[in-house]
Write a protein that holds these residues in place. Structure first.
Motif, PDB file in Angstrom:
ATOM      1  N   SER A 158      -9.761   6.519   5.166  1.00  0.00           N
ATOM      2  CA  SER A 158     -10.454   6.862   3.935  1.00  0.00           C
ATOM      3  C   SER A 158     -10.274   5.761   2.905  1.00  0.00           C
ATOM      4  O   SER A 158      -9.142   5.355   2.597  1.00  0.00           O
ATOM      5  CB  SER A 158      -9.914   8.186   3.377  1.00  0.00           C
ATOM      6  N   GLU A 159     -11.393   5.242   2.398  1.00  0.00           N
ATOM      7  CA  GLU A 159     -11.334   4.330   1.260  1.00  0.00           C
ATOM      8  C   GLU A 159     -11.237   5.181   0.011  1.00  0.00           C
ATOM      9  O   GLU A 159     -12.006   6.142  -0.156  1.00  0.00           O
ATOM     10  CB  GLU A 159     -12.580   3.451   1.214  1.00  0.00           C
ATOM     11  N   MET A 160     -10.282   4.858  -0.865  1.00  0.00           N
ATOM     12  CA  MET A 160     -10.027   5.678  -2.034  1.00  0.00           C
ATOM     13  C   MET A 160     -10.108   4.813  -3.296  1.00  0.00           C
ATOM     14  O   MET A 160      -9.776   3.629  -3.284  1.00  0.00           O
ATOM     15  CB  MET A 160      -8.665   6.360  -1.925  1.00  0.00           C
ATOM     16  N   LEU A 161     -10.538   5.449  -4.382  1.00  0.00           N
ATOM     17  CA  LEU A 161     -10.831   4.722  -5.614  1.00  0.00           C
ATOM     18  C   LEU A 161     -10.343   5.528  -6.807  1.00  0.00           C
ATOM     19  O   LEU A 161     -10.366   6.756  -6.784  1.00  0.00           O
ATOM     20  CB  LEU A 161     -12.353   4.517  -5.710  1.00  0.00           C
ATOM     21  N   ARG A 162      -9.909   4.827  -7.857  1.00  0.00           N
ATOM     22  CA  ARG A 162      -9.630   5.493  -9.123  1.00  0.00           C
ATOM     23  C   ARG A 162      -9.916   4.513 -10.261  1.00  0.00           C
ATOM     24  O   ARG A 162      -9.719   3.297 -10.120  1.00  0.00           O
ATOM     25  CB  ARG A 162      -8.199   6.003  -9.203  1.00  0.00           C
ATOM     26  N   PRO A 163     -10.383   5.042 -11.405  1.00  0.00           N
ATOM     27  CA  PRO A 163     -10.545   4.176 -12.576  1.00  0.00           C
ATOM     28  C   PRO A 163      -9.174   3.779 -13.113  1.00  0.00           C
ATOM     29  O   PRO A 163      -8.197   4.527 -12.982  1.00  0.00           O
ATOM     30  CB  PRO A 163     -11.312   5.055 -13.562  1.00  0.00           C
ATOM     31  N   LEU A 164      -9.126   2.608 -13.706  1.00  0.00           N
ATOM     32  CA  LEU A 164      -7.843   2.146 -14.244  1.00  0.00           C
ATOM     33  C   LEU A 164      -7.541   2.751 -15.614  1.00  0.00           C
ATOM     34  O   LEU A 164      -6.378   2.757 -16.029  1.00  0.00           O
ATOM     35  CB  LEU A 164      -7.832   0.619 -14.324  1.00  0.00           C
ATOM     36  N   ALA A 165      -8.535   3.259 -16.291  1.00  0.00           N
ATOM     37  CA  ALA A 165      -8.270   3.937 -17.558  1.00  0.00           C
ATOM     38  C   ALA A 165      -7.372   5.137 -17.303  1.00  0.00           C
ATOM     39  O   ALA A 165      -7.636   5.956 -16.424  1.00  0.00           O
ATOM     40  CB  ALA A 165      -9.586   4.386 -18.193  1.00  0.00           C
ATOM     41  N   GLY A 166      -6.303   5.240 -18.062  1.00  0.00           N
ATOM     42  CA  GLY A 166      -5.376   6.355 -17.906  1.00  0.00           C
ATOM     43  C   GLY A 166      -4.502   6.268 -16.677  1.00  0.00           C
ATOM     44  O   GLY A 166      -3.963   7.286 -16.218  1.00  0.00           O
ATOM     45  N   ALA A 167      -4.356   5.068 -16.107  1.00  0.00           N
ATOM     46  CA  ALA A 167      -3.524   4.902 -14.908  1.00  0.00           C
ATOM     47  C   ALA A 167      -2.088   5.318 -15.187  1.00  0.00           C
ATOM     48  O   ALA A 167      -1.541   5.046 -16.260  1.00  0.00           O
ATOM     49  CB  ALA A 167      -3.561   3.456 -14.436  1.00  0.00           C
ATOM     50  N   PRO A 168      -1.445   5.986 -14.243  1.00  0.00           N
ATOM     51  CA  PRO A 168      -0.065   6.444 -14.468  1.00  0.00           C
ATOM     52  C   PRO A 168       0.904   5.271 -14.565  1.00  0.00           C
ATOM     53  O   PRO A 168       0.737   4.243 -13.898  1.00  0.00           O
ATOM     54  CB  PRO A 168       0.225   7.295 -13.231  1.00  0.00           C
ATOM     55  N   VAL A 169       1.913   5.449 -15.375  1.00  0.00           N
ATOM     56  CA  VAL A 169       2.981   4.450 -15.517  1.00  0.00           C
ATOM     57  C   VAL A 169       4.211   5.003 -14.810  1.00  0.00           C
ATOM     58  O   VAL A 169       4.783   6.012 -15.227  1.00  0.00           O
ATOM     59  CB  VAL A 169       3.293   4.164 -16.993  1.00  0.00           C
ATOM     60  N   VAL A 170       4.586   4.360 -13.718  1.00  0.00           N
ATOM     61  CA  VAL A 170       5.723   4.814 -12.918  1.00  0.00           C
ATOM     62  C   VAL A 170       6.750   3.682 -12.885  1.00  0.00           C
ATOM     63  O   VAL A 170       6.506   2.633 -12.274  1.00  0.00           O
ATOM     64  CB  VAL A 170       5.301   5.172 -11.486  1.00  0.00           C
ATOM     65  N   PRO A 171       7.890   3.856 -13.526  1.00  0.00           N
ATOM     66  CA  PRO A 171       8.895   2.785 -13.521  1.00  0.00           C
ATOM     67  C   PRO A 171       9.548   2.640 -12.151  1.00  0.00           C
ATOM     68  O   PRO A 171       9.542   3.570 -11.338  1.00  0.00           O
ATOM     69  CB  PRO A 171       9.901   3.250 -14.566  1.00  0.00           C
ATOM     70  N   ALA A 172      10.114   1.469 -11.918  1.00  0.00           N
ATOM     71  CA  ALA A 172      10.863   1.251 -10.677  1.00  0.00           C
ATOM     72  C   ALA A 172      12.078   2.162 -10.662  1.00  0.00           C
ATOM     73  O   ALA A 172      12.735   2.360 -11.697  1.00  0.00           O
ATOM     74  CB  ALA A 172      11.289  -0.206 -10.576  1.00  0.00           C
ATOM     75  N   PRO A 173      12.409   2.750  -9.530  1.00  0.00           N
ATOM     76  CA  PRO A 173      13.598   3.610  -9.470  1.00  0.00           C
ATOM     77  C   PRO A 173      14.875   2.808  -9.690  1.00  0.00           C
ATOM     78  O   PRO A 173      14.890   1.577  -9.571  1.00  0.00           O
ATOM     79  CB  PRO A 173      13.531   4.194  -8.054  1.00  0.00           C
ATOM     80  N   ALA A 174      15.931   3.509  -9.981  1.00  0.00           N
ATOM     81  CA  ALA A 174      17.226   2.860 -10.220  1.00  0.00           C
ATOM     82  C   ALA A 174      17.610   2.011  -9.017  1.00  0.00           C
ATOM     83  O   ALA A 174      17.462   2.440  -7.863  1.00  0.00           O
ATOM     84  CB  ALA A 174      18.295   3.917 -10.488  1.00  0.00           C
ATOM     85  N   GLY A 175      18.082   0.814  -9.295  1.00  0.00           N
ATOM     86  CA  GLY A 175      18.534  -0.071  -8.232  1.00  0.00           C
ATOM     87  C   GLY A 175      17.442  -0.901  -7.592  1.00  0.00           C
ATOM     88  O   GLY A 175      17.696  -1.624  -6.615  1.00  0.00           O
ATOM     89  N   ILE A 176      16.218  -0.822  -8.125  1.00  0.00           N
ATOM     90  CA  ILE A 176      15.084  -1.562  -7.568  1.00  0.00           C
ATOM     91  C   ILE A 176      14.472  -2.442  -8.653  1.00  0.00           C
ATOM     92  O   ILE A 176      14.263  -1.999  -9.796  1.00  0.00           O
ATOM     93  CB  ILE A 176      14.006  -0.606  -7.008  1.00  0.00           C
ATOM     94  N   ARG A 177      14.200  -3.684  -8.297  1.00  0.00           N
ATOM     95  CA  ARG A 177      13.482  -4.600  -9.198  1.00  0.00           C
ATOM     96  C   ARG A 177      12.121  -4.925  -8.589  1.00  0.00           C
ATOM     97  O   ARG A 177      12.049  -5.243  -7.402  1.00  0.00           O
ATOM     98  CB  ARG A 177      14.248  -5.914  -9.398  1.00  0.00           C
TER      99      ARG A 177
END
Length: 329
Positions: A158-177
């Motif tokens: 499945s090719e999947m698409l989403r608009p970038l407006a309102g894209a979620p902000v997910v920080p890197a988990p602890a211990g990951i850069r």
């Protein structure tokens, strides 16, 4: 034992068949583009992707391609086989110029492809030759040819698409850069990719040369790509490599970043690294002026990728079908 000499050359009135050479690159691209336009295909191989086939030592073009040339030297039909030496399948590609269709050329090419696959398995000392090919959903003529030749659909992507407006902000988990992808990280990312995809259906390890071919793709955007590193050890925990198709806007009416590869090694799964990498990718696309993010997923992916992508706001756009045919049945 089979070899290239056992493979009959396709035949069609008005065409001369021979292997493709690097000098045929522009004509090859031209027929690929004509076919894609006639079929309203969502994507097609770029010039750099076609050029890479002439550098593939595992699948030398002189033995694994064939094309039909008309009297002007234009390519009107082509076929190609790709197989890893230890791989359990061969993947085949091909097409016929819209103006030359319905003359039996596609069937002739398919017979050549299957004969070449049998020869490749024999050359590699393997039994049970399996041939795989792909079509986009809606390619009814191609699908009818495959079905009539005994192929069956075995998987959906499945090719999947989403608009970038309102894209979620997910920080890197602890211990990951999360750091930008660089040439210095390329080999470590290749090894991480081979490990991460070892449990994925149909995936096979990428050699140094195959990886280099991907990195040489004109559409690759290193600045949009990133690597998740374990902060304590410096090990690659995950990665994402992104592409940009410059023709996409004219075809689709949108500018989009495409996540070509996304993977997380087993020891680091379940910590939210994939979501953080996707969030980081969407931020990179936005800064580059894109308005959408796109990716593909095996709908039966064992890592739950489809659920992740839906949670990140991606929605199905269209599907690609994988077709298989065992040749010793």
């Amino acid at each position: 034992m089979g070899n290239a000499d056992d493979v009959p050359v396709p035949a069609a009135d008005g065409l001369t068949f021979r292997a493709l050479g690097i000098g045929d690159l522009d004509e090859w691209l031209a027929v690929v583009e004509r076919i894609a336009s006639a079929e309203n295909a969502p994507w097609h191989d770029s010039r750099s992707e076609l050029a890479a086939h002439f550098m593939d030592d595992a699948n030398p073009a002189a033995l694994n391609t064939v094309a039909g040339f008309d009297g002007t030297g234009a390519v009107r039909a082509f076929a190609r086989v790709s197989k890893n030496p230890a791989g359990a399948k061969a993947v085949v590609f091909g097409g016929v110029d819209p103006q030359w269709q319905r003359r039996g050329i596609g069937s002739s090419l398919l017979r050549w492809l299957e004969a070449r696959v049998r020869a490749r398995f024999a050359e590699d000392g393997q039994a049970g030759p399996l041939v795989r090919t792909h079509t986009h959903e809606g390619g009814s003529a191609h699908a009818a040819l495959l079905r009539a030749a005994g192929y069956a659909v075995v998987r959906y992507y499945s090719e999947m698409l989403r608009p970038l407006a309102g894209a979620p902000v997910v920080p890197a988990p602890a211990g990951i850069r999360i750091v930008p992808f660089t040439p210095q990280l390329a080999e470590a990312v290749r090894l991480a990719h081979n490990e991460a995809f070892a449990d994925h259906w149909g995936s096979e390890p990428r050699s140094v040369q195959q990886w280099g071919m991907l990195l040489a793709n004109d559409d690759l955007r290193p600045a949009w790509s990133a690597v998740a590193l374990d902060a304590a050890t410096g090990d690659v925990a995950g990665y994402q490599l992104s592409l940009y198709d410059p023709e996409r806007f004219s075809r689709e009416g949108r500018e989009e970043g495409y996540t070509e590869l996304l993977g997380v090694r087993r020891a680091w799964r379940g910590r939210g690294i994939a979501a953080a990498l996707l969030s980081d990718a969407m931020a990179r696309y936005t800064r580059a002026g894109m308005d959408h993010a796109c990716l593909d997923v095996d709908t039966e992916n064992p890592t739950g990728a489809l659920v992740l992508y839906e949670r990140m706001g991606y929605r199905p756009l269209r599907r690609t079908l994988a077709w298989d045919k065992p040749l010793d049945a």
